[in-house]
Design an enzyme around this catalytic site. Sequence first.
Site, PDB file in Angstrom:
ATOM      1  N   LYS A 156      45.295  33.577  27.797  1.00  0.00           N
ATOM      2  CA  LYS A 156      43.889  33.379  27.448  1.00  0.00           C
ATOM      3  C   LYS A 156      43.444  34.366  26.389  1.00  0.00           C
ATOM      4  O   LYS A 156      42.397  34.184  25.773  1.00  0.00           O
ATOM      5  CB  LYS A 156      43.001  33.512  28.679  1.00  0.00           C
ATOM      6  N   GLY A 163      44.677  39.863  33.291  1.00  0.00           N
ATOM      7  CA  GLY A 163      44.509  39.266  31.976  1.00  0.00           C
ATOM      8  C   GLY A 163      45.310  39.897  30.879  1.00  0.00           C
ATOM      9  O   GLY A 163      45.437  39.325  29.789  1.00  0.00           O
ATOM     10  N   PRO A 174      49.119  38.520  38.938  1.00  0.00           N
ATOM     11  CA  PRO A 174      50.354  38.224  38.195  1.00  0.00           C
ATOM     12  C   PRO A 174      50.186  38.412  36.692  1.00  0.00           C
ATOM     13  O   PRO A 174      51.178  38.609  35.973  1.00  0.00           O
ATOM     14  CB  PRO A 174      50.620  36.760  38.536  1.00  0.00           C
ATOM     15  N   LEU A 232      48.415  40.115  30.581  1.00  0.00           N
ATOM     16  CA  LEU A 232      49.629  39.342  30.307  1.00  0.00           C
ATOM     17  C   LEU A 232      49.362  37.848  30.264  1.00  0.00           C
ATOM     18  O   LEU A 232      50.280  37.060  30.474  1.00  0.00           O
ATOM     19  CB  LEU A 232      50.683  39.640  31.381  1.00  0.00           C
ATOM     20  N   TYR A 251      35.875  36.309  51.177  1.00  0.00           N
ATOM     21  CA  TYR A 251      35.521  35.827  49.845  1.00  0.00           C
ATOM     22  C   TYR A 251      34.168  35.116  49.907  1.00  0.00           C
ATOM     23  O   TYR A 251      33.934  34.278  50.771  1.00  0.00           O
ATOM     24  CB  TYR A 251      36.560  34.838  49.315  1.00  0.00           C
TER      25      TYR A 251
END
Length: 409
Positions: free
Chosen positions: A266, A261, A257, A263, A85
């Site tokens: 936001k 986005g 999860p 589910l 990362y």
Amino acid sequence: MQNIYQSTSLLLLAFGVTADAFSTASNAPSSTDVTQVGSLTAPTIGCGTIAWSTDFGRPNPELEDLISTASTNQNGIFFDTGERYGSHAKTALGMGWGETECLVSKLLKENDAVGKDPTKAVVATKFTPSPWRTTVESVVEACEESRKRLGVESIDLYQIQMPDIVKPLRRFGIDKSYDKVYWDGLAECYHRGLVQNVGVSNYGPTLVTECFEHLAKRGVPLASNQIAYSLIGRHNGAQKTLDTCNDLGVKVLAYYPFAMGLLTGKYTSAMPELSAEHALTSSLTKSRRSKFEQKDLQRYANGDGKNIPAGGVAPLLSTMERIANDREKTVAQVALNYIICKGAVPIPGARTAAQYDDNMGALGWRLTEAEVSEMEEVADTLGFSFDGAGFKRSNAKFVGYGMETWSLT
């Protein structure tokens, strides 16, 4: 399903969680909500750091606020990062290794609460299989570097990021797998005390079982397996993998999860007359995601009449929104709590204190079996399964020379 709920209840009692912890009246958890990941006691929801940009080395007050918010959580802190990362620009060019590990360490040490008590934070990181890493010692060396960057004596959880799929010379017949070498590397790190726990990522039922048995012969327990898992991401081998891991006692850490986005709360609007599915479409048109990702997500949101039926994810969002409203929760919190109820630890990403706080609102309560079953039934009738968008896939990774894939089989 019943066994999952019974097991969850027993674990909660073991950790001192009372029925009061599952109040539906507030987003804030009223009691401890933690789980075991190997020898670690961690909050039942983690926080992914892959989107924590290190570009330009500038101070990031948003992340500093996030750490401050996290440090007040009575359940502790669980951050998931990786040696691979780093800033978006450098990562795209194959550079930037370890930058996010350094950033996580810096932010935690600069926080007064965590700096004085490092045990408040559990940090997991990952080893990245690469063509030049072909020995046990290469795993140990990478682990040593991660340990130094994190500034710890022993890494809480050290994971293999994916199966050994990066094979640039495959077309020339050079395709030897080093998975077992990497497992021996994990064992060596464990026995040298460089790590407290070891895990894997993107392993299906067959490979995770082989790894579990291989490590057991070396006296090393396999603590975790990180896979893509969500309400609409269960039909690509993910559910079978979760079931196998639950049987083995290997904790599943669930990335994506929110299905990138689709589910998440936001996408809901401050306008009460705008439903979640309509707000989703509106939000995607303003998204900062790449054009490739937006195109795929639009197909999931609305359907394309081909692979995804018309209406897309809208029927499921309607059901989730109703459950969320009844419980005074957000749609995102319902999505996360569903994963907890299935026996996994969701690892949603967060870049602000507000996002982190909303994610933690999924702690301290549980959906009923009826609510879980209802959402699964609706999800199963959608006619599609989420497998990522753009170059971000749940079964593949862009590795410089192209996409390499794996299968949860």
